[in-house]
Scaffold this active site. Structure first.
Site, PDB file in Angstrom:
ATOM      1  CE1 TYR A   1       3.815   5.190  17.809  1.00  0.00           C
ATOM      2  CE2 TYR A   1       5.920   6.266  18.156  1.00  0.00           C
ATOM      3  CZ  TYR A   1       5.024   5.622  17.317  1.00  0.00           C
ATOM      4  OH  TYR A   1       5.341   5.411  16.009  1.00  0.00           O
TER       5      TYR A   1
ATOM      6  N   GLY B   1       3.711   1.486   2.013  1.00  0.00           N
ATOM      7  CA  GLY B   1       5.098   1.134   2.338  1.00  0.00           C
ATOM      8  C   GLY B   1       5.599   1.718   3.635  1.00  0.00           C
TER       9      GLY B   1
ATOM     10  N   GLY C   1      -2.116  -8.812   5.220  1.00  0.00           N
ATOM     11  CA  GLY C   1      -1.782  -9.299   3.885  1.00  0.00           C
ATOM     12  C   GLY C   1      -1.556 -10.784   3.790  1.00  0.00           C
TER      13      GLY C   1
ATOM     14  N   GLY D   1       0.842  -1.204   0.000  1.00  0.00           N
ATOM     15  CA  GLY D   1       0.000   0.000   0.000  1.00  0.00           C
ATOM     16  C   GLY D   1       0.865   1.236   0.000  1.00  0.00           C
TER      17      GLY D   1
ATOM     18  CG  LEU E   1      -6.218 -14.092   5.831  1.00  0.00           C
ATOM     19  CD1 LEU E   1      -7.444 -13.777   6.672  1.00  0.00           C
ATOM     20  CD2 LEU E   1      -5.958 -15.594   5.825  1.00  0.00           C
TER      21      LEU E   1
END
Lengths: 678, 563
Positions: free
Chosen positions: B488, B148, B279, B146, B281
């Site tokens: 985060y 990246g 990604g 998509g 499936l």
């Protein structure tokens, strides 16, 4: 295997540490000036610390305590307020109230006292420096061994001298009861724990929350004696796990990044309480801790007690030690504030760590010339010591021989340097004039004064006169027992099995570890390493050859082996004696109060008739250890009756143990019941 | 776009001839500005030195790229469909990596591992159907691509893969197919990039409100495949709350629901097999997503707290009262200082005087310790009146925790930091400083513990691994939820004197991941998949695996993420 122990192995222990005499350093400065020195420890990086009232508030307001208070209220039917007040009272009774003013007072008094009592207090500076660093990073737990009342504040005293944050110290509640002194201790940082807490849920909750809050907030370093009590025999005691677990829990639950454990080994040339301890072991009750008692004891302060060594161990990271030992995920799915029984894994980890600390304390302690002499003296027939006397030169020769053996076994000696050996021997005997004296080139044991009476004293009374001195001697021997215990057990296993087969000897070695599990402290699950250590030490002393399949005695090693076997003989003899007494119990059940005098009277008779060589069977400590070990091995069971605690003997099991110990039947590895002491 | 760094080629940090830091280009608020504090900050934080520079390989050396393994029959049949494709080295390398440190570091050194053997550019759903059919027929490995922006090694080609690897680049599928104003939904092709989607919707007066930090480059399909979270999720929700309908092409065929009902109780939601499938499936081709009218009013804000602990307590209270603004974030002291270092040169003496005054007020008058204080940044959205009301409510709560309002400007700069920090990493790498970030979510009662423990672990690991300067180890609480918060972490260190910096860095990361291991990991990819079983249990793994085995028995979607 070293890896699985989180990087701990013998090589990690500091070798010849640089010790400095802190009294020497201070003798030039006046006591008052010393007490008023500016005290500025570097701050804790984990966050700002709170005051004592804030700490107590945080404990009382904690979710955990609120939860337990509610539970207790429901269970007892009292109102929430009542239970809360109770908790508050408990906390007031427990709480320390550390104040620098009182530390100064303490420092002032201690300095005066210490200078009189001790010729030197040696401290390893390297350890202090490491501690100072560690105290800034993570919560620090100071873990000294406990041999004397002096231990209690000496660590604070040293830390005060070297600008390291002062600890709060776990103490037994009897100390709090002493007039004035209790309050002074409290203000010097002591907090007080009841002895028999049993199933008092609220008390446990307040105590554990209090300890955890101190650790979590990094309020101050926490000091506690992992052995739980002062050791009456100067030998390490099996560690108590309750406090240990409280200290570790914040780490297990991820509430702190790490906890630093700091083992401290305090070694005395001569222990203040020596004669008190011996009499206690002989059944004279310990005087209650009281201020008047303390003042009366001041004649003890007239004497000289030689040197004291305080060896600060390397800071140990719990995080590193626990790697792979505990899966902390288990704490994720329950709120951390809910009371939660530690599971088997956490218990095992706690127990392992506690034992490890004791082992490190042992390795960090220093062996004095006197302790070596005590080993030698105890291997001389009792009558020789009381009547004929032992040639001083012979004692010297044998002690020096033992010094070499101790060094080979990795002992740290506190043998004075720059003084001739004979001078060391003489001065040591002088220092211990309460136990031995030297006359015309011979060394004799000091016996208690004959009581002035009309009729001649009975042989039983005569035994007691000698027993105290022997038990004192035994205690000083115990100071260095840890140095020899592994090779000695191996030597014993060799002589019991009369075999050279390594696995047969190993089985016997493990059996001995089990039987003596209350006598000598071994880290659980490390029998193989203990055995290997023993093997390599015997090889090093050229006493045995060890191969993959065999352990064979070498011709040059007989002296070493027989010394080591003799070293443990008092224990073997005492245990066998007690096994016999147990088997002779008529109805197979008895109370502790019946057992101890029974053993004592049998032992006294045997000593008089010369059939028993050791006085140690008279020691209540050994007697209790036998009971505990037999319980652990399932040969004795404890039954709670309405009035008292009763023991029930499984005679065949006791007999089997006796036979195995005597080598009449080959030992089997007994599956010991897991410890339920946590 | 850069081939071996973050973002647009024209935007980058550099030290100009005077030794001052400067951000080039015109795209950002910071663009074209001098940042006087950055040099000092870098020097004092990392012990970095402008004299010690490491140059990246300037251009891709095609000969370093392995020649493609092509499946000839597949290529032939693909040609006949007319779908564009390429096996140029540059195209392949560009799609063979995400933005993990080790990936970028290797590229800068000109090291290139296994990359896709070819790239295809479908332009619609039907193209994808054809490609997947062909791939199944000829046993070719497909890796959807998509934007990246992966940071979990998800785009790395498995080195053990022997089949031809085809990167399926969705970037040409970037249209909004329709907008349904009655139901407030839009049907969009999955390749559209976040900022384009917002811009196009804005033209019609709408927005999705989904703003992940990578929204400049990441794609709608990527968000779905990774369960992306947006900065303003408090108002708009995360991607799983936003999608109404998903169409995905799998080796078994196309999966989609037959209706657009807002909620269904027809067994487990099949969308949840797709959301987060990374990604493995199939390819998401079209998504119906909720849209909202553009908010009338937007306002930034910030609050300074005397300590991080108090800041967290305030966020907890805000979450308890469920009055979180569109975004609320709490930066720790290190990050506050970092943000400060990124202040552009002020133009007038007056502003600098004002800044000085503010600082004096906070540190001297209010007694905040400059080494302990921390700052929360806020973003409010909605009706003007409601925003102001909301703002007051939040500031009142903050005041209870010792918080002082610290102005809009600080808030806005905090959010800008998110976009430029990825550029900063490239600057750091020029001067021997490497860094990375990772995210986790924790229950409220453990937020402080996790922050402290992870930061301590990073510092300790660096020390143990021989890193000479103390690392930057910092965190921010980025999202609040009812039951917990997202945290985060950033860490970075100066690697001069280390022989294998990336290895050290990986050990440090694994070390800190160990602290987190028992918490939720947002994106597994391949980077953290070793924790998967421990996190979801063996049965959970088995469920995922059986879905994979049914949907894609021949492992056509063979990027080997997750499982």
């Amino acid at each position: 295997m070293a890896n699985t122990d989180g990087g701990w192995d013998k090589a990690n222990l500091q070798n010849e540490a640089e010790f400095m005499d802190i009294l020497e350093d201070q003798r030039h400065c006046s006591d008052l000036r010393f007490a008023f020195r500016t005290f500025s420890p570097p701050p804790y990086k984990g966050g700002p610390t709170c005051s004592t009232p804030e700490l107590n508030r945080a404990v009382l307001d904690s979710q955990y305590l609120r939860y337990v208070i509610q539970e207790v209220a429901v269970e007892t039917g009292s109102s929430l307020e009542e239970v809360r007040d109770e908790a508050d009272k408990t906390l007031q009774e427990m709480s320390q109230n550390l104040q620098l003013r009182f530390i100064r007072l303490m420092a002032f008094t201690f300095r005066k006292v210490f200078k009189r009592l001790f010729s030197a207090i040696y401290v390893n500076m390297e350890g202090l420096n490491a501690l100072q660093q560690a105290a800034q990073e993570f919560p620090v737990i100071l873990m000294p061994n406990h041999r004397s009342y002096i231990d209690f504040l000496v660590v604070s005293y040293i830390l005060f001298t070297y600008d390291i944050p002062l600890p709060v110290i776990a103490a037994g509640i009897p100390l709090a009861g002493m007039k004035m002194v209790g309050e002074i201790l409290r203000r010097s940082g002591a907090f007080f724990i009841r002895r028999a807490i049993g199933s008092d849920k609220l008390y446990w909750a307040v105590l554990s929350e209090y300890v955890r809050t101190i650790v979590k907030s990094g309020f101050a370093p926490l000091e506690f004696f992992v052995e739980g009590l002062r050791s009456r025999t100067l030998k390490s005691l099996p560690p108590k796990l309750g406090m240990m677990h409280m200290v570790l829990e914040p780490f297990f639950k991820g509430e702190v990044y790490d906890v630093t454990l700091l083992p401290i080994s305090i070694s005395y040339d001569r222990v203040l309480e020596e004669s008190l301890l011996a009499h206690e072991l002989l059944g004279v009750p310990k005087p209650r801790e009281s201020t008047t008692g303390l003042l009366k004891a001041s004649k003890v302060l007239q004497e000289s007690y030689g040197r004291m060594h305080v060896n600060f161990g390397r800071p140990l990271s719990v995080r590193k030690l626990c790697e792979g030992k505990i899966n902390r995920c288990q704490y994720n799915l329950l709120p951390r504030d809910l009371p939660q029984k530690p599971n088997a894994e956490a218990q095992a980890c706690t127990s392992w760590l506690a034992h490890l600390i004791v082992r490190i304390q042992e390795e960090g302690s220093l062996t004095s010339p006197w302790s070596l002499m005590a080993c030698v003296l105890l291997q001389v027939p009792a009558t020789a010591l009381t009547e004929q006397g032992l040639l001083f030169d012979q004692l010297t020769e044998k002690t020096l021989w033992l010094r070499k053996l101790a060094l080979d076994c990795g002992a740290h000696l506190s043998w004075p340097e720059k003084v001739s050996d004979s001078e060391v021997m003489s001065s040591t005997i002088l220092l211990h004039h309460s136990i031995v004296y030297r006359k015309a080139g011979c060394v004799y044991l000091v016996r208690a004064d004959e009581p002035e009476r009309k009729h001649p004293i009975s042989p039983e009374e005569d035994v007691m006169r000698t027993a105290a001195a022997f038990l004192m001697l035994a205690s000083y021997r115990n100071q260095c027992l840890h140095v020899f215990v592994r090779p000695a057990l191996l030597a014993l296993a060799i002589s019991i099995t009369k075999s050279t087969q390594r696995d047969e000897i190993f089985t016997c070695f493990c059996f001995l570890q089990e039987v003596f599990s209350y006598e000598f402290i071994f880290i659980p699950g490390r029998s193989t390493q203990d055995f290997e250590e023993a093997c390599s030490l015997l090889e090093k002393c050229k006493a045995a050859h060890v191969s993959q399949w065999e352990v064979t005695v070498s011709d040059t090693g007989l002296e070493v082996l027989s010394f080591l076997q003799e070293l443990l003989k008092p224990f073997i003899d005492s245990y066998q004696l007690m096994f016999r007494v147990l088997c002779e119990e008529r109805d197979g059940s008895f109370t502790e109060k019946e057992f101890l005098p029974a053993v004592r009277s049998v032992a006294t008779k045997l000593i008089i008739s010369g059939k028993l060589q050791t006085y140690e069977a008279l020691s209540s400590d050994v007697q209790k250890n036998v009971l505990s070990a037999m319980r652990r091995l399932g040969a004795v069971t404890k039954i709670k009756t309405s009035e008292s605690l009763e023991y029930k003997v499984n005679k065949s099991a006791v007999r089997r143990n006796a036979d195995m110990l005597a080598g009449r039947i080959p030992p089997q590895i007994v599956q010991a019941v897991p410890d339920a002491r946590l | 776009m850069k081939w071996n760094g973050w973002g647009y080629s024209d935007s980058r940090f550099l030290f100009n001839k005077k030794g001052q830091a400067e951000f080039t280009g015109k795209r950002y608020r910071l663009s074209g500005m001098i940042i006087p504090g950055l040099k000092d900050w870098m020097e004092s934080t990392f012990g970095a030195n402008l004299q010690h520079k490491t140059q990246a390989t300037p251009a891709l050396n095609s000969s370093a790229v392995q020649p493609p393994t092509l499946n000839e029959v597949f290529v032939e049949e693909l040609k006949s469909t007319g779908i564009p494709f390429s096996h140029e080295a540059e195209d392949r390398v560009f799609r063979g990596h995400g933005h993990c440190l080790h990936e970028i570091f290797a590229l800068r050194e000109g090291k290139i591992g296994r990359v896709p053997d070819m790239v295809v550019w479908p332009s619609c759903h039907n193209d994808v159907v054809k490609i997947v059919e062909l791939a199944c027929k000829h046993n070719v490995c497909l890796i959807p691509y998509g934007g990246g922006t992966s940071v979990s090694s998800a785009l790395e080609c498995p080195p053990e893969e022997t089949r031809s690897i085809v990167s399926l680049d969705t970037s040409q599928m970037n249209r909004i197919l329709w907008i349904d104003e009655k139901n407030l939904t839009a049907h969009v092709e999955s390749g559209i990039v976040g900022q384009d989607l917002e811009r196009l919707l804005n033209e019609s007066g709408y927005c999705t409100g989904h703003e992940p930090d990578s929204m400049e480059f990441s794609s709608l399909g990527g968000w779905v495949a990774t369960r992306a979270s947006g900065m303003k999720k408090n108002i708009y929700g995360n991607i799983e709350d936003l999608v109404v309908h998903i169409k995905m092409v799998t080796p078994r065929g196309v999966i989609e629901k037959s209706c657009q009902g807002p909620r269904m109780s027809t067994g487990p939601d099949i969308h949840h097999f797709i959301l987060g499938s990374e990604g493995t499936l199939g390819v998401v081709t079209e998504v119906t997503i909720k849209i909202r009218p553009i908010p009338e009013y937007q306002k930034y804000g910030s609050v300074v707290f005397p300590s991080f602990e108090q800041g967290v307590a305030c966020l907890r209270e805000v979450a308890r009262q469920r009055c979180a603004p569109a975004s609320i974030r709490l930066m720790d002291n290190e990050q506050f200082k970092f943000g400060h270092a990124l202040k552009p040169q002020v133009s007038s003496i007056f502003t600098s005087f004002l800044d000085g005054l503010k600082k004096f007020y906070i540190t001297k008058f209010k007694g905040f310790d400059p080494n302990r204080l921390c700052v929360a940044t806020l973003l409010f959205e909605g009706d003007r009146e409601k925003v102001l009301q909301h703002e007051k409510q939040v500031y009142d709560i903050a005041a209870k925790f010792g918080g002082l309002a610290a102005g809009e400007d600080n808030g806005q700069r905090g959010y800008m930091l998110t976009f430029v920090i990825a550029y900063l990493r490239d600057l750091g790498m020029d001067y021997y400083v490497i860094g990375e970030s990772f995210e986790t979510s924790v229950p409220w009662d453990r937020v402080l513990d996790i922050c402290r423990n992870v930061k301590a672990r990073i510092v300790q690991e660096c020390k143990d691994k021989g890193v000479q300067f103390p690392p930057l180890s910092t965190c921010r609480v980025t999202q609040t939820y009812d039951a917990g918060a997202c945290v985060y972490f950033y860490f970075a260190f100066n690697y001069r004197g280390l022989s294998d910096p990336v290895h050290v860095y990986e050990q440090v990361e694994v070390g800190s991941a160990l602290v987190l291991s028992h918490f939720f990991q947002p994106i597994m990819g391949k980077l953290r998949k070793e924790w998967m079983r421990e996190t979801v249990s063996s049965v959970g793994m088995g469920m995922l695996k059986s879905v994979k085995d049914y949907v894609d028995p021949n492992n056509i979607f063979g990027n080997r993420n997750l499982l």
